[in-house]
Design a protein around this motif. Structure first.
Motif, PDB file in Angstrom:
ATOM      1  N   GLY A 155       0.819  -1.205   0.000  1.00  0.00           N
ATOM      2  CA  GLY A 155       0.000   0.000   0.000  1.00  0.00           C
ATOM      3  C   GLY A 155       0.856   1.259   0.000  1.00  0.00           C
ATOM      4  O   GLY A 155       2.076   1.209  -0.227  1.00  0.00           O
ATOM      5  N   PHE A 156       0.224   2.357   0.306  1.00  0.00           N
ATOM      6  CA  PHE A 156       0.813   3.693   0.206  1.00  0.00           C
ATOM      7  C   PHE A 156       0.929   4.333   1.575  1.00  0.00           C
ATOM      8  O   PHE A 156      -0.057   4.271   2.334  1.00  0.00           O
ATOM      9  N   LEU A 216      -2.675  -4.827  -0.639  1.00  0.00           N
ATOM     10  CA  LEU A 216      -3.012  -4.073   0.567  1.00  0.00           C
ATOM     11  C   LEU A 216      -3.345  -2.638   0.165  1.00  0.00           C
ATOM     12  O   LEU A 216      -2.491  -1.937  -0.408  1.00  0.00           O
ATOM     13  N   SER A 217      -4.577  -2.235   0.423  1.00  0.00           N
ATOM     14  CA  SER A 217      -5.015  -0.854   0.185  1.00  0.00           C
ATOM     15  C   SER A 217      -4.703  -0.389  -1.249  1.00  0.00           C
ATOM     16  O   SER A 217      -5.322  -0.876  -2.184  1.00  0.00           O
ATOM     17  N   MET A 218      -3.710   0.498  -1.476  1.00  0.00           N
ATOM     18  CA  MET A 218      -3.412   0.895  -2.859  1.00  0.00           C
ATOM     19  C   MET A 218      -3.052  -0.342  -3.693  1.00  0.00           C
ATOM     20  O   MET A 218      -3.377  -0.427  -4.875  1.00  0.00           O
ATOM     21  N   TYR A 273      -6.069  -1.673  -5.090  1.00  0.00           N
ATOM     22  CA  TYR A 273      -6.520  -0.973  -6.309  1.00  0.00           C
ATOM     23  C   TYR A 273      -5.800  -1.578  -7.522  1.00  0.00           C
ATOM     24  O   TYR A 273      -6.389  -1.742  -8.595  1.00  0.00           O
ATOM     25  N   ARG A 319      -5.940  14.863  -1.890  1.00  0.00           N
ATOM     26  CA  ARG A 319      -4.723  14.284  -2.504  1.00  0.00           C
ATOM     27  C   ARG A 319      -3.863  15.403  -3.112  1.00  0.00           C
ATOM     28  O   ARG A 319      -2.650  15.418  -2.948  1.00  0.00           O
ATOM     29  N   MET A 369      -0.605  10.114   8.191  1.00  0.00           N
ATOM     30  CA  MET A 369      -1.185   8.773   8.035  1.00  0.00           C
ATOM     31  C   MET A 369      -0.822   7.776   9.123  1.00  0.00           C
ATOM     32  O   MET A 369      -1.588   6.854   9.400  1.00  0.00           O
ATOM     33  N   MET A 386      -3.855   7.560  -7.555  1.00  0.00           N
ATOM     34  CA  MET A 386      -5.007   7.164  -6.727  1.00  0.00           C
ATOM     35  C   MET A 386      -6.172   8.138  -6.927  1.00  0.00           C
ATOM     36  O   MET A 386      -7.335   7.727  -6.980  1.00  0.00           O
ATOM     37  N   ILE A 439      -9.367   3.973   7.468  1.00  0.00           N
ATOM     38  CA  ILE A 439      -9.048   4.434   6.101  1.00  0.00           C
ATOM     39  C   ILE A 439      -9.941   3.700   5.097  1.00  0.00           C
ATOM     40  O   ILE A 439     -10.568   4.303   4.230  1.00  0.00           O
ATOM     41  N   HIS A 444      -5.554  -0.306   9.859  1.00  0.00           N
ATOM     42  CA  HIS A 444      -5.375  -0.413   8.400  1.00  0.00           C
ATOM     43  C   HIS A 444      -4.360  -1.501   8.020  1.00  0.00           C
ATOM     44  O   HIS A 444      -4.521  -2.163   7.003  1.00  0.00           O
TER      45      HIS A 444
HETATM   46  C1  MLT Z   1      -2.949   2.882   1.304  1.00  0.00           C
HETATM   47  O1  MLT Z   1      -2.806   2.437   2.441  1.00  0.00           O
HETATM   48  O2  MLT Z   1      -2.476   2.328   0.309  1.00  0.00           O
HETATM   49  C2  MLT Z   1      -3.666   4.195   1.147  1.00  0.00           C
HETATM   50  O3  MLT Z   1      -4.173   4.613   2.369  1.00  0.00           O
HETATM   51  C3  MLT Z   1      -4.776   4.086   0.156  1.00  0.00           C
HETATM   52  C4  MLT Z   1      -5.457   5.400  -0.072  1.00  0.00           C
HETATM   53  O4  MLT Z   1      -4.968   6.441   0.386  1.00  0.00           O
HETATM   54  O5  MLT Z   1      -6.499   5.391  -0.755  1.00  0.00           O
END
Ligand code: MLT
Length: 235
Positions: free
Chosen positions: A9-10, A68-70, A73, A107, A126, A162, A189, A215
């Motif tokens: 993730g990010f 994981l998260s990003m 995606y 963002r 974060m 994102m 999140i 998260h």
């Molecule tokens: C992540 O954990 O990858 C980010 O929180 C994803 C997001 O900001 O949408």
């Protein structure tokens, strides 16, 4: 032997999946996305570009993709772009919906902050949401260290990708592979409601909610998450 491709993730790196190396009976592939961890930044403009990057580094004809998260995606982009490469899917603390207008605006504000103050601007904002307040200090320090290893360029590129990501909701009913959806019960999140919605929309999905996790459930409650993944892979 099946391969799990873990997509972080990010703003993190593959180091966040270190506890998942304990999962036996499978091969683990843990690449860093461009601009994160040890990976140099290469031109990326979209979540689809990350998906193409991952597909290019994975030699296996088929693998289980875990995001994981990003990274989730990115997994959903792979499910749309190259479903023939996927034999299983693990979605960890993520969602299928795109950013709201407000989130997008946030963002772009964060991009400006990172340009002026560096990566710490996003890390400070974060980090408190990554782990529960009860997580040991050593864990918090390690997650901060992983986040700080991200390059400013990588962070800016990811924020833009994102913000512009498409809605993956239409992809979910077409996912034909066994899917495991995992979420920390205290994830603010990508809250449990997101995971519940995805698990309902994906035909062959199993949902696991992890207590006392935020998260980064895979990191804070690695034992529970690893057990869920082992069971899922032994399906
Ligand atoms: C992540 O954990 O990858 C980010 O929180 C994803 C997001 O900001 O949408």
């Amino acid at each position: 032997m099946n391969t799990i491709v873990w997509i972080h993730g990010f703003p993190l790196s593959s180091a966040i999946f270190e506890p998942q190396r304990e999962i036996g009976g499978v091969r683990h592939l843990m690449p860093d996305l461009p601009g994160f961890g040890r990976a140099p930044a290469v031109p990326i403009r979209s979540i689809d570009d990350y998906a193409h990057f991952i597909l290019a580094v994975v030699e296996e004809r088929q693998a289980t993709y875990a995001g994981l998260s990003m990274g989730g995606y990115v997994c959903l982009a792979i499910a749309r772009l190259a479903p023939e490469r996927m034999n299983g899917l693990i979605l960890l603390d993520t969602r299928e919906t795109p950013d709201t207008e407000e989130a997008r605006k946030g963002r772009f504000e964060t991009i400006e902050k990172v340009r002026q103050q560096g990566v710490s601007a996003v890390v400070d904002a974060m980090l408190p949401k990554m782990l529960t307040a009860a997580a040991p200090q050593a864990m918090k320090d390690h997650v901060r260290e992983i986040m700080m290893s991200s390059s400013a360029e990588g962070v800016v590129v990811a924020l833009r990708a994102m913000a512009d990501r498409p809605d993956s909701s239409p992809v979910l009913p077409d996912i034909r592979v066994p899917t495991l959806v995992v979420v920390g019960e205290e994830d603010s999140i990508t809250p449990p409601a997101d995971a519940e919605r995805m698990a309902k929309a994906i035909p062959n999905a199993r949902l696991v909610k992890v207590a006392r996790a935020a998260h980064l459930a895979n990191y804070e409650r690695a034992g529970e998450v690893n057990r869920a993944v082992e069971e899922f892979m032994g399906r």
